[in-house]
Design a protein around this motif. Sequence first.
Motif, PDB file in Angstrom:
ATOM      1  N   PRO A  31       0.800  -1.413  -0.044  1.00 45.74           N
ATOM      2  CA  PRO A  31      -0.241  -0.082   0.217  1.00 45.74           C
ATOM      3  C   PRO A  31       1.106   0.864   0.198  1.00 45.74           C
ATOM      4  O   PRO A  31       2.336   1.311   0.332  1.00 45.74           O
ATOM      5  N   ARG A  32       0.295   2.501  -0.951  1.00 46.97           N
ATOM      6  CA  ARG A  32       1.140   3.544  -0.568  1.00 46.97           C
ATOM      7  C   ARG A  32       1.313   4.068   0.950  1.00 46.97           C
ATOM      8  O   ARG A  32       0.142   3.806   1.707  1.00 46.97           O
ATOM      9  N   PRO A  33       2.060   5.062   1.747  1.00 43.32           N
ATOM     10  CA  PRO A  33       2.345   5.352   2.823  1.00 43.32           C
ATOM     11  C   PRO A  33       1.470   6.251   3.099  1.00 43.32           C
ATOM     12  O   PRO A  33       1.017   6.831   2.577  1.00 43.32           O
ATOM     13  N   CYS A  34       1.156   5.695   4.369  1.00 42.16           N
ATOM     14  CA  CYS A  34       0.166   6.959   4.732  1.00 42.16           C
ATOM     15  C   CYS A  34       0.625   8.240   5.843  1.00 42.16           C
ATOM     16  O   CYS A  34       1.943   8.133   5.710  1.00 42.16           O
ATOM     17  N   PRO A  35       0.486   9.311   5.167  1.00 43.42           N
ATOM     18  CA  PRO A  35       0.505  10.781   5.555  1.00 43.42           C
ATOM     19  C   PRO A  35       0.814  10.594   7.524  1.00 43.42           C
ATOM     20  O   PRO A  35       1.691  11.378   7.943  1.00 43.42           O
ATOM     21  N   LEU A  36      -0.108   9.956   7.960  1.00 45.15           N
ATOM     22  CA  LEU A  36       0.106   9.926   9.539  1.00 45.15           C
ATOM     23  C   LEU A  36       0.905   8.298  10.285  1.00 45.15           C
ATOM     24  O   LEU A  36       0.810   8.438  11.166  1.00 45.15           O
ATOM     25  N   ARG A  37       1.446   7.484   8.860  1.00 42.89           N
ATOM     26  CA  ARG A  37       2.706   6.686   9.386  1.00 42.89           C
ATOM     27  C   ARG A  37       3.769   7.164   8.759  1.00 42.89           C
ATOM     28  O   ARG A  37       4.119   6.403   7.908  1.00 42.89           O
ATOM     29  N   ALA A  38       3.916   7.879   8.710  1.00 41.81           N
ATOM     30  CA  ALA A  38       6.056   8.186   8.520  1.00 41.81           C
ATOM     31  C   ALA A  38       7.012   7.561   9.347  1.00 41.81           C
ATOM     32  O   ALA A  38       6.187   6.457   9.599  1.00 41.81           O
ATOM     33  N   GLY A  39       7.843   7.500   9.526  1.00 39.53           N
ATOM     34  CA  GLY A  39       9.248   6.718   9.897  1.00 39.53           C
ATOM     35  C   GLY A  39       8.809   6.143  11.319  1.00 39.53           C
ATOM     36  O   GLY A  39       8.022   6.994  12.201  1.00 39.53           O
ATOM     37  N   ALA A  40       9.437   4.683  11.841  1.00 40.04           N
ATOM     38  CA  ALA A  40       9.549   4.562  12.937  1.00 40.04           C
ATOM     39  C   ALA A  40       9.437   6.040  14.290  1.00 40.04           C
ATOM     40  O   ALA A  40       8.755   5.120  15.293  1.00 40.04           O
ATOM     41  N   GLY A  41      10.205   7.247  14.091  1.00 45.82           N
ATOM     42  CA  GLY A  41      10.816   7.399  15.068  1.00 45.82           C
ATOM     43  C   GLY A  41       9.823   8.750  15.072  1.00 45.82           C
ATOM     44  O   GLY A  41      10.601   9.954  15.941  1.00 45.82           O
ATOM     45  N   SER A  42       9.153   9.302  13.901  1.00 47.57           N
ATOM     46  CA  SER A  42       8.379  10.683  14.268  1.00 47.57           C
ATOM     47  C   SER A  42       7.191  10.602  14.765  1.00 47.57           C
ATOM     48  O   SER A  42       7.078   9.780  15.620  1.00 47.57           O
ATOM     49  N   GLN A  43       7.203  11.967  14.789  1.00 50.55           N
ATOM     50  CA  GLN A  43       6.366  12.205  16.369  1.00 50.55           C
ATOM     51  C   GLN A  43       4.563  11.812  16.349  1.00 50.55           C
ATOM     52  O   GLN A  43       4.510  11.935  14.565  1.00 50.55           O
ATOM     53  N   ALA A  44       3.880  11.116  16.659  1.00 57.74           N
ATOM     54  CA  ALA A  44       2.942  11.383  16.214  1.00 57.74           C
ATOM     55  C   ALA A  44       1.718  12.806  16.630  1.00 57.74           C
ATOM     56  O   ALA A  44       2.349  13.754  16.510  1.00 57.74           O
ATOM     57  N   PRO A  45       0.770  13.121  14.930  1.00 62.71           N
ATOM     58  CA  PRO A  45      -0.008  14.127  15.279  1.00 62.71           C
ATOM     59  C   PRO A  45       0.081  14.481  16.101  1.00 62.71           C
ATOM     60  O   PRO A  45      -0.973  13.741  17.307  1.00 62.71           O
ATOM     61  N   GLU A  46      -0.335  16.099  16.656  1.00 62.62           N
ATOM     62  CA  GLU A  46      -0.818  16.533  17.972  1.00 62.62           C
ATOM     63  C   GLU A  46      -2.716  16.423  18.103  1.00 62.62           C
ATOM     64  O   GLU A  46      -2.367  15.431  19.126  1.00 62.62           O
ATOM     65  N   GLU A 457       1.523   4.545  19.031  1.00 64.36           N
ATOM     66  CA  GLU A 457       2.976   4.573  18.861  1.00 64.36           C
ATOM     67  C   GLU A 457       3.406   3.201  19.128  1.00 64.36           C
ATOM     68  O   GLU A 457       5.018   3.229  18.650  1.00 64.36           O
ATOM     69  N   PHE A 458       3.110   2.012  19.279  1.00 60.81           N
ATOM     70  CA  PHE A 458       4.183   0.593  19.335  1.00 60.81           C
ATOM     71  C   PHE A 458       3.520  -0.040  17.252  1.00 60.81           C
ATOM     72  O   PHE A 458       3.734  -0.722  16.928  1.00 60.81           O
ATOM     73  N   TYR A 459       2.913   1.238  17.011  1.00 63.12           N
ATOM     74  CA  TYR A 459       3.317   0.212  15.333  1.00 63.12           C
ATOM     75  C   TYR A 459       4.526   0.493  14.988  1.00 63.12           C
ATOM     76  O   TYR A 459       4.761   1.755  14.893  1.00 63.12           O
ATOM     77  N   ASN A 460       4.249  -0.543  14.284  1.00 60.34           N
ATOM     78  CA  ASN A 460       5.834  -0.752  12.926  1.00 60.34           C
ATOM     79  C   ASN A 460       5.421  -1.033  12.006  1.00 60.34           C
ATOM     80  O   ASN A 460       5.176  -2.447  11.010  1.00 60.34           O
ATOM     81  N   PRO A 461       5.684  -0.268  11.244  1.00 53.16           N
ATOM     82  CA  PRO A 461       4.889  -0.213  10.009  1.00 53.16           C
ATOM     83  C   PRO A 461       6.383  -0.833   8.589  1.00 53.16           C
ATOM     84  O   PRO A 461       5.846  -1.483   7.736  1.00 53.16           O
ATOM     85  N   GLN A 462       7.477  -0.764   9.433  1.00 52.20           N
ATOM     86  CA  GLN A 462       8.790  -2.533   8.691  1.00 52.20           C
ATOM     87  C   GLN A 462       8.175  -3.934   9.366  1.00 52.20           C
ATOM     88  O   GLN A 462       8.471  -4.294   8.836  1.00 52.20           O
ATOM     89  N   LYS A 463       6.940  -4.389  10.642  1.00 54.55           N
ATOM     90  CA  LYS A 463       6.894  -5.169  10.621  1.00 54.55           C
ATOM     91  C   LYS A 463       6.158  -5.977  10.280  1.00 54.55           C
ATOM     92  O   LYS A 463       4.960  -4.854   9.356  1.00 54.55           O
ATOM     93  N   LYS A 464       6.676  -6.954   9.235  1.00 55.15           N
ATOM     94  CA  LYS A 464       5.498  -7.957   8.195  1.00 55.15           C
ATOM     95  C   LYS A 464       4.941  -8.541   8.959  1.00 55.15           C
ATOM     96  O   LYS A 464       4.267  -9.774  10.095  1.00 55.15           O
ATOM     97  N   ASN A 465       3.889  -8.659   8.452  1.00 57.86           N
ATOM     98  CA  ASN A 465       1.937  -9.924   8.720  1.00 57.86           C
ATOM     99  C   ASN A 465       2.697 -11.258   8.334  1.00 57.86           C
ATOM    100  O   ASN A 465       2.710 -11.243   7.190  1.00 57.86           O
ATOM    101  N   TYR A 466       1.914 -12.159   9.119  1.00 58.16           N
ATOM    102  CA  TYR A 466       2.105 -13.413   9.094  1.00 58.16           C
ATOM    103  C   TYR A 466       1.305 -14.469   9.168  1.00 58.16           C
ATOM    104  O   TYR A 466       0.026 -13.875  10.395  1.00 58.16           O
ATOM    105  N   ILE A 467       0.880 -15.262   8.262  1.00 53.62           N
ATOM    106  CA  ILE A 467      -0.088 -16.681   8.574  1.00 53.62           C
ATOM    107  C   ILE A 467       0.553 -17.817   9.329  1.00 53.62           C
ATOM    108  O   ILE A 467       1.643 -18.272   7.843  1.00 53.62           O
ATOM    109  N   PHE A 468       0.412 -18.357   9.919  1.00 59.64           N
ATOM    110  CA  PHE A 468       1.269 -19.599  10.318  1.00 59.64           C
ATOM    111  C   PHE A 468       0.204 -20.661   9.899  1.00 59.64           C
ATOM    112  O   PHE A 468      -0.783 -20.708  10.652  1.00 59.64           O
TER     113      PHE A 468
END
Length: 482
Positions: A31-46, A457-468
């Motif tokens: 998916p296209r990156p969400c403007p509210l899901r910037a880099g993992a270290g970015s500050q959350a919008p107010e 704040e615990f969401y990591n956009p780099q984290k992959k989803n899995y089905i096992f």
Amino acid sequence: MRTHDVPTALGAVSSAGVGDPGLPAFLFAPPRPCPLRAGAGSQAPESLRSLQPASRRRATLRCWSHSHSAPARPCAERQVCARQEPRQVSARCSWHSPGKEVDCKDIPGRDRAKMSLFGTTSGFGTGGTSMFGSTTTDNHNPMKDIEVTSSPDDSIGCLSFSPPTLPGNFLIAGSWANDVRCWEVQDSGQTIPKAQQMHTGPVLDVCWSDDGSKVFTASCDKTAKMWDLNSNQAIQIAQHDAPVKTIHWIKAPNYSCVMTGSWDKTLKFWDTRSSNPMMVLQLPERCYCADMIYPMAVVATAERGLIVYQLENQPSEFRRIESPLKHQHRCVAIFKDKQNKPTGFALGSIEGRVAIHYINPPNPAKDNFTFKCHRSNGTNTSAPQDIYAVNGIAFHPVHGTLATVGSDGRFSFWDKDARTKLKTSEQLDQPISACCFNHNGNIFAYASSYDWSKGHEFYNPQKKNYIFLRNAAEELKPRNKK
């Protein structure tokens, strides 16, 4: 559809295999990156900082954002309240790619090797190794189970295996990437992507028709769709005034229909050939979870509502039950008696607890009970604990034992009759958000993806989803009674 006919939409893989360049449509684009899901270290919008949870509490309810099975999203366009009440999901988030359908061909012959990883005599999954599982110390797959290829690009909210009328095993998954995906699970353990369909909002629930020719999907876009696997076309069959949380196919002797439960506080029954519902039943609150095994259905709502319906002749309310749990309902699953008839249900809450409840027990005080699960430091301790939500419950179709999955990243197997735990998995590095068994109970599928129980704040956009996929033939057998 005859039982030996296989839907043509499930034949999208050529003889060259998964890596065939002729299958670009199923190489799911991220998916296209969400403007509210910037880099993992970015500050959350107010506007989102107020959603951040308080510091971790001990021995108290920590699952503050579990207002419903669908995870909350940090998107200004479809924000969900971080407390315990879901708000209506509105416009589609801009980062969800529209996706494409897959052109499908007739599936090739299904001759299987006699050696089967998912056969009842297989040792797969019991010794901690597998052909396709991880062999490293990576804790994304600590149980070394088979990893399904081409998993969804966002949190996985629902899983469902094909019915026994369809040859082989096919797995359906719905996700917050707005898509529904289908895989063939071969006896060897190999998983082959087959087809996908799209909604315009997150997919919250999926189910199959009894003959395996169709898949039904429920979405935050306030609609339900019917995916005809013969034509690989999906059409809208239901409409609500709020997101559709649950969907089930009912096959009765005198009627067939789709049952949908919504946050608009209604339970609707649909003839798939009509745009108007056959029947509408009012719910006391928003539908959070439901299950159905003819002739019984159970619906759990907000404010701990619990209603049992009988489906013979026509659906009607059978009984309202005072909830055996003190915290918000999250998942429910019906279980059967020795005559293979529905006789009760298991109900899970956000407070790491499951209730076993019989509809007409000989001794209610003795037969109905609750048990703790998905808690840190075990369940038999007076030490401070972290408490996690029970995200899913599934009963083994042969043994009647059950599996639970939770926000703690573990699955557990239980024998409700012996009132004992059979097994607990090692901890995955993210929550387990959904689970299911295949029709003969040999395969246990579970999804590893973030459920937003700890906030954005615990969401990591780099984290992959899995089905096992795990062999469940032996581990779910009930304990021998002494």
